[in-house]
Design a protein around this motif. Structure first.
Motif, PDB file in Angstrom:
ATOM      1  N   GLY A  50      -2.886  16.442 -16.034  1.00 27.11           N
ATOM      2  CA  GLY A  50      -2.819  15.202 -15.733  1.00 27.11           C
ATOM      3  C   GLY A  50      -1.550  14.417 -15.884  1.00 27.11           C
ATOM      4  O   GLY A  50      -1.212  15.373 -16.424  1.00 27.11           O
ATOM      5  N   MET A  51      -1.626  13.792 -14.874  1.00 23.53           N
ATOM      6  CA  MET A  51      -0.008  13.065 -14.721  1.00 23.53           C
ATOM      7  C   MET A  51      -0.595  11.675 -14.899  1.00 23.53           C
ATOM      8  O   MET A  51      -0.933  11.336 -13.933  1.00 23.53           O
ATOM      9  N   ALA A  52       0.308  10.725 -15.501  1.00 16.60           N
ATOM     10  CA  ALA A  52       0.384   9.598 -15.317  1.00 16.60           C
ATOM     11  C   ALA A  52       0.801   8.900 -14.075  1.00 16.60           C
ATOM     12  O   ALA A  52       1.969   8.711 -13.930  1.00 16.60           O
ATOM     13  N   ALA A  53      -0.086   7.842 -13.628  1.00 13.68           N
ATOM     14  CA  ALA A  53       0.478   6.821 -12.240  1.00 13.68           C
ATOM     15  C   ALA A  53       0.305   5.623 -12.698  1.00 13.68           C
ATOM     16  O   ALA A  53      -0.884   5.310 -13.062  1.00 13.68           O
ATOM     17  N   ILE A  54       0.901   4.500 -12.341  1.00 14.52           N
ATOM     18  CA  ILE A  54       0.730   3.115 -13.046  1.00 14.52           C
ATOM     19  C   ILE A  54      -0.024   2.085 -11.740  1.00 14.52           C
ATOM     20  O   ILE A  54      -0.057   2.871 -10.258  1.00 14.52           O
ATOM     21  N   SER A  55      -0.898   1.420 -12.729  1.00 16.09           N
ATOM     22  CA  SER A  55      -1.500   0.927 -11.332  1.00 16.09           C
ATOM     23  C   SER A  55      -0.991  -0.207 -10.670  1.00 16.09           C
ATOM     24  O   SER A  55       0.333  -0.780 -11.497  1.00 16.09           O
ATOM     25  N   LEU A  92       4.606  -1.047  10.625  1.00 21.80           N
ATOM     26  CA  LEU A  92       3.383   0.113   9.095  1.00 21.80           C
ATOM     27  C   LEU A  92       3.749   1.009   8.755  1.00 21.80           C
ATOM     28  O   LEU A  92       4.154   1.811   7.728  1.00 21.80           O
ATOM     29  N   VAL A  93       4.584   2.296   9.815  1.00 23.95           N
ATOM     30  CA  VAL A  93       5.079   3.629   9.530  1.00 23.95           C
ATOM     31  C   VAL A  93       6.533   3.471   8.832  1.00 23.95           C
ATOM     32  O   VAL A  93       6.911   4.565   8.018  1.00 23.95           O
ATOM     33  N   GLN A  94       6.854   2.479   9.305  1.00 27.00           N
ATOM     34  CA  GLN A  94       8.497   2.196   8.511  1.00 27.00           C
ATOM     35  C   GLN A  94       8.636   1.798   6.801  1.00 27.00           C
ATOM     36  O   GLN A  94       9.257   1.535   6.072  1.00 27.00           O
ATOM     37  N   THR A  95       7.085   1.286   6.564  1.00 28.49           N
ATOM     38  CA  THR A  95       7.455   1.204   4.691  1.00 28.49           C
ATOM     39  C   THR A  95       6.989   2.263   4.179  1.00 28.49           C
ATOM     40  O   THR A  95       7.341   2.100   2.772  1.00 28.49           O
ATOM     41  N   THR A  96       6.976   3.447   5.114  1.00 30.30           N
ATOM     42  CA  THR A  96       7.073   4.764   3.472  1.00 30.30           C
ATOM     43  C   THR A  96       8.028   5.387   3.438  1.00 30.30           C
ATOM     44  O   THR A  96       8.328   5.621   2.535  1.00 30.30           O
ATOM     45  N   LEU A 101       1.020  -0.986  -0.344  1.00 33.96           N
ATOM     46  CA  LEU A 101      -0.853  -0.166  -0.030  1.00 33.96           C
ATOM     47  C   LEU A 101       0.813   1.316   0.153  1.00 33.96           C
ATOM     48  O   LEU A 101       0.285   2.353  -0.494  1.00 33.96           O
ATOM     49  N   SER A 102       2.184   1.609   0.668  1.00 35.86           N
ATOM     50  CA  SER A 102       2.960   2.201   0.670  1.00 35.86           C
ATOM     51  C   SER A 102       3.075   3.008  -1.095  1.00 35.86           C
ATOM     52  O   SER A 102       3.482   3.879  -0.402  1.00 35.86           O
ATOM     53  N   GLY A 103       3.929   1.855  -1.081  1.00 38.05           N
ATOM     54  CA  GLY A 103       4.043   1.899  -2.709  1.00 38.05           C
ATOM     55  C   GLY A 103       2.671   3.375  -3.666  1.00 38.05           C
ATOM     56  O   GLY A 103       3.326   4.435  -4.062  1.00 38.05           O
ATOM     57  N   ILE A 104       1.670   2.927  -3.751  1.00 34.12           N
ATOM     58  CA  ILE A 104       1.013   3.390  -4.149  1.00 34.12           C
ATOM     59  C   ILE A 104       0.281   4.308  -3.261  1.00 34.12           C
ATOM     60  O   ILE A 104       0.202   5.476  -4.232  1.00 34.12           O
ATOM     61  N   ILE A 105       0.318   4.977  -2.075  1.00 37.76           N
ATOM     62  CA  ILE A 105       0.475   6.144  -1.325  1.00 37.76           C
ATOM     63  C   ILE A 105       1.386   7.428  -1.994  1.00 37.76           C
ATOM     64  O   ILE A 105       0.578   8.293  -1.934  1.00 37.76           O
ATOM     65  N   THR A 150       5.870   2.476  -7.002  1.00 39.43           N
ATOM     66  CA  THR A 150       4.790   0.917  -7.344  1.00 39.43           C
ATOM     67  C   THR A 150       5.879   0.049  -7.496  1.00 39.43           C
ATOM     68  O   THR A 150       5.171  -0.837  -6.246  1.00 39.43           O
ATOM     69  N   VAL A 151       6.591   0.161  -8.630  1.00 34.92           N
ATOM     70  CA  VAL A 151       7.157  -1.039  -8.659  1.00 34.92           C
ATOM     71  C   VAL A 151       8.590  -0.974  -7.543  1.00 34.92           C
ATOM     72  O   VAL A 151       8.805  -2.542  -6.998  1.00 34.92           O
ATOM     73  N   THR A 152       9.025   0.007  -6.447  1.00 37.46           N
ATOM     74  CA  THR A 152       9.731  -0.586  -5.670  1.00 37.46           C
ATOM     75  C   THR A 152       9.354  -1.064  -4.458  1.00 37.46           C
ATOM     76  O   THR A 152      10.002  -1.911  -3.649  1.00 37.46           O
ATOM     77  N   ALA A 153       7.771  -1.168  -4.303  1.00 34.12           N
ATOM     78  CA  ALA A 153       7.615  -0.868  -3.048  1.00 34.12           C
ATOM     79  C   ALA A 153       6.783  -2.740  -2.912  1.00 34.12           C
ATOM     80  O   ALA A 153       6.903  -3.143  -2.523  1.00 34.12           O
ATOM     81  N   ILE A 154       6.396  -2.445  -4.607  1.00 30.92           N
ATOM     82  CA  ILE A 154       6.097  -4.465  -4.523  1.00 30.92           C
ATOM     83  C   ILE A 154       7.249  -5.766  -4.740  1.00 30.92           C
ATOM     84  O   ILE A 154       6.727  -6.493  -3.914  1.00 30.92           O
TER      85      ILE A 154
END
Length: 495
Positions: free
Chosen positions: A276-281, A129-133, A78-82, A425-429
């Motif tokens: 608008g700017m593109a962000a991947i899902s 949880l908070v360290q995932t930021t 979730l952190s990467g998406i946020i 997002t990629v880094t978080a995954i």
């Protein structure tokens, strides 16, 4: 700061037999009038710190590790998406302040005489949880500033901060572990919070924030506007939709040509100028070639690394018969080896332009090294020192490379058509999947260690082989396509 609890394993559970012998001796001496009877502190028991003073202390300590790492793994996705949708500076500052607060809260359990396991578990979960930021934010920031040319070296040098942090954490924790272990958490927590304030005041997320000119070819003013930039990206996407892929791209894309990200997997974010700017899902990021393979490889690589990090002090205490403080200090040599391993992996992968092959080679050498470590470390402290350095380099090298340079490469993959809003997002995954292994490893070690430390090392060797197995296909692609590497990218456009 997720490693602070490891130096305390030998202190939270003391050897009851040793204590009883000491207590009997002192009691006899007191009867002779030579000394006063030994008095326990109000917040201690004769076997350590409740509830870790029972025979199942290894399982309880493993549960603390597991609760932190499991929360970290789940929160990372979730952190990467946020983080993709918030300013990095604010997001990272919040995470550091919160992490510092909950790290200190764990240490307050000592001063307030808290012996409830639930208190420590909940604190660990929220801290995880908070360290995932942190990780998605900092890798994204580094990716914004440095191109791919020498990314392996630059990020290898930069990634040494993780090992330096582990070393400082162990030394700070070890300083108070035998006298006042609560300070071992409060002091690092205060340091993290203070650095969060520094981050808020001085972090520059992107060269454009200071109007820094790039060495990449400049583009028209249209690229400075979010709406125009996205419109041009859509035009590029449409114009290249039916264009045959070049041979290098054919070789890189594991899906054999199905490399472009489907428009449904792109989210439009507000731009700086209202555009608008593109962000991947999340699904779109998973479709980037190499993300799944490197994520699964990191799962097992992190399993090995974190099992070492969390259980080394206890292993050294039991094998070399050292006290908790000396064992914690000695275990930092694993991180010293990790510094050199991360830099070496980055340099080699830059020169060869083969990230997967570099990781595979180091993982291949790590397996026999782990076996030798389990045998040689019983021969004395000198042998343990040598094997800690070597094992740290070979185990942490692939882990460091995948979580930094590989993540940045894949986050700016050709299939993204220059969309930089996939980095977080990629880094978080990748790191989130790896953190699943980091959560499972210490737990398995806690369950297996009562049957003997040799079985723990067999488990680590098996995990290392699994990590190598998931890279086989990527290694084959690299070797069959000279000059290419997973994550080859097109230059990012000026914002």
């Amino acid at each position: 700061m997720d490693r602070n609890i490891t130096p305390h394993m030998g202190e939270l559970h003391k050897d009851c037999a040793t204590w009883e012998e000491t207590n009997v001796g002192l009691s006899l001496s007191s009867r002779a009038g030579s000394t006063s009877p030994l008095q326990l502190l109000d917040n201690e028991t004769d076997c350590g710190w409740a509830p870790f003073d029972k025979n199942n202390y290894q399982q309880l300590l493993g549960a603390l590790d597991y609760s932190f790492l499991c929360a970290y793994a789940i929160g990372m996705y979730l952190s990467g998406i946020i983080g993709e949708r918030l300013p990095i500076r604010y997001y990272l500052t919040f995470g550091m302040l919160a992490s510092g607060a909950f790290t200190a809260l764990f240490g307050l359990g000592y001063f307030y005489n808290i012996h409830n396991l639930g208190f420590y578990v909940v604190t660990q979960v929220i801290n995880g949880l908070v360290q995932t930021t942190g990780w998605p934010s900092v890798v994204t920031c580094l990716g914004n500033w440095f191109g791919k040319g020498r990314r392996g070296l630059i990020m290898g040098l930069w990634n040494s901060h993780t090992s330096v942090g582990n070393i400082l954490g162990s030394l700070i924790a070890g300083y108070w572990v035998s006298t006042c272990w609560g300070l071992s958490f409060i002091v690092p927590g205060a340091i993290v919070a203070a650095m969060g304030i520094v981050c808020f005041l001085f972090l520059i997320e992107h060269p454009k924030d200071i109007k820094c000119s790039s060495t990449l070819p400049t583009h028209s003013k249209g690229y400075e506007n979010g709406t125009n930039r996205f419109r041009l990206q859509k035009q590029i996407l449409n114009s290249e939709k039916n264009r045959p892929l070049d041979p290098e791209m054919q070789c890189l894309l594991l899906s054999d040509g199905k490399g472009s990200i489907h428009p449904n997997h792109v989210v439009i974010l507000p731009g700086d100028s209202g555009g608008g700017m593109a962000a991947i899902s999340f699904i779109g990021a998973l479709k980037i070639p190499g993300v799944v393979e490197f994520s699964l490889c990191l799962l097992f690589a992190k399993l090995v690394s974190y099992t070492f990090l969390f259980w080394l002090p206890l292993y050294i205490t039991s094998v070399d018969h050292l006290d908790a403080k000396k064992a914690g200090e000695l275990s930092t040599l694993f991180d010293v080896g990790g510094i050199f391993g991360g830099i070496l992996a980055g340099v080699i992968s830059d020169r060869l332009e083969k990230r997967a092959s570099t990781c595979g080679l180091m993982l291949l050498l790590a397996a026999p090294t782990l076996y030798v470590f389990s045998t040689v470390s019983k021969m004395g402290v000198e042998a343990t020192v040598a094997m800690l350095l070597l094992s740290g380099a070979l185990v942490s090298g692939p882990y460091a490379l995948i979580t930094t340079a590989v993540s940045a490469d894949l986050g700016t993959h050709k299939s993204l058509k220059g969309n930089s809003h996939a980095l977080s997002t990629v880094t978080a995954i990748i790191d989130g999947t790896g953190s699943v292994g980091a959560a499972v490893g210490p737990l398995l070690a806690g369950l297996i260690s009562p049957s003997g430390w040799s079985n723990v090392f067999y488990m680590l060797m098996f995990a290392d082989a699994c990590a190598l197995l998931f890279l086989i296909r990527l290694i084959h692609k690299e070797l069959s396509c000279p000059g290419s590497a997973p994550g080859d990218q097109v230059p990012l456009k000026e914002h």
